[in-house]
Design a protein around this motif. Sequence first.
Motif, short mmCIF file in Angstrom:
data_model
loop_
_atom_site.label_atom_id
_atom_site.label_comp_id
_atom_site.label_asym_id
_atom_site.label_seq_id
_atom_site.Cartn_x
_atom_site.Cartn_y
_atom_site.Cartn_z
N ALA A 7 0.69 -1.32 -0.32
CA ALA A 7 -0.14 -0.02 0.18
C ALA A 7 1.11 1.39 -0.08
O ALA A 7 0.69 2.28 0.83
CB ALA A 7 -0.60 0.08 0.95
N GLY A 8 1.96 0.90 -0.76
CA GLY A 8 2.19 2.38 -0.53
C GLY A 8 2.79 3.98 -2.31
O GLY A 8 3.28 4.33 -2.54
N SER A 50 6.19 6.54 2.55
CA SER A 50 6.35 7.84 2.49
C SER A 50 5.07 8.77 1.55
O SER A 50 4.87 9.42 2.21
CB SER A 50 7.53 9.16 2.59
N LYS A 51 4.74 8.02 0.30
CA LYS A 51 2.97 8.48 0.01
C LYS A 51 2.25 8.10 0.70
O LYS A 51 0.92 8.61 0.56
CB LYS A 51 3.33 8.01 -1.88
N ASP A 70 10.34 2.31 1.44
CA ASP A 70 11.75 3.49 0.66
C ASP A 70 10.39 4.30 -0.43
O ASP A 70 11.25 5.37 -0.94
CB ASP A 70 12.79 3.13 0.97
N GLY A 71 9.55 3.30 -0.93
CA GLY A 71 9.20 3.74 -1.90
C GLY A 71 9.98 4.10 -2.97
O GLY A 71 9.77 5.18 -4.04
N VAL A 79 10.44 -6.46 -1.36
CA VAL A 79 11.94 -7.04 -0.73
C VAL A 79 12.37 -6.53 0.76
O VAL A 79 12.27 -7.14 1.59
CB VAL A 79 12.31 -7.44 -2.13
N GLN A 80 11.41 -5.31 0.21
CA GLN A 80 12.78 -4.54 1.63
C GLN A 80 11.12 -5.13 3.08
O GLN A 80 11.86 -5.29 3.57
CB GLN A 80 12.43 -2.92 1.12
#
Length: 200
Positions: A7-8, A50-51, A70-71, A79-80
């Motif tokens: 959900a980024g 951050s979005k 990190d977007g 993966v992150q």
Amino acid sequence: MRALIMAGGSGSRLNSGEKPLALICGQPMIAYVIRAFQNAGCEPVVAGSSKTPMTANWCRANGIAFCRTDGRGYVDDMVQAVCSLDEDGALFVSVADIPCITAEIIKTIEDAYMANGKDALSTWVPAATITSCRESMPYREKIGGIEACPAGINIIRGDHAGDEQDEFRLLLSEPRLSLNINTQGDRERAEAFLWQNPPP
């Protein structure tokens, strides 16, 4: 099994604020996806960037586990997120914009994964079922000789999240998975469907 819900993204085509929180029949879109995974016996974890700060706040307010990425893009963020969860077994990875999904569909996908013995599974829907919103899902591949589009719900091995995994491609002729929300037209179609076919 855990369910990582991605959900980024900004959801700029939908043009209604943070995409996961876009209302469908009065409820945030992501709430439908989370509830379906919970009802299927999965543990949902939302991955945002951050979005999507309001999505993070909504998750905290509703007791839903959240991890920040990190977007940098869907795959990199996935993966992150998987690495941050320290998940070494199988887990679902799902988009947040398939509000018509149900626990029954999720269990069907999980059963197919358990039966095929491969490290990963991707879910596909026949392209013919989404012709009304063709511009929203332009990617196509042939699955069993049928032109198909990815449904946005997969199972992977967490301990190989950054690697190419041996994958089973599951084709489901399931109208609920064809309603992937990217535009206002998609949103209107999903609302019309859910008013007539509310989730169990």
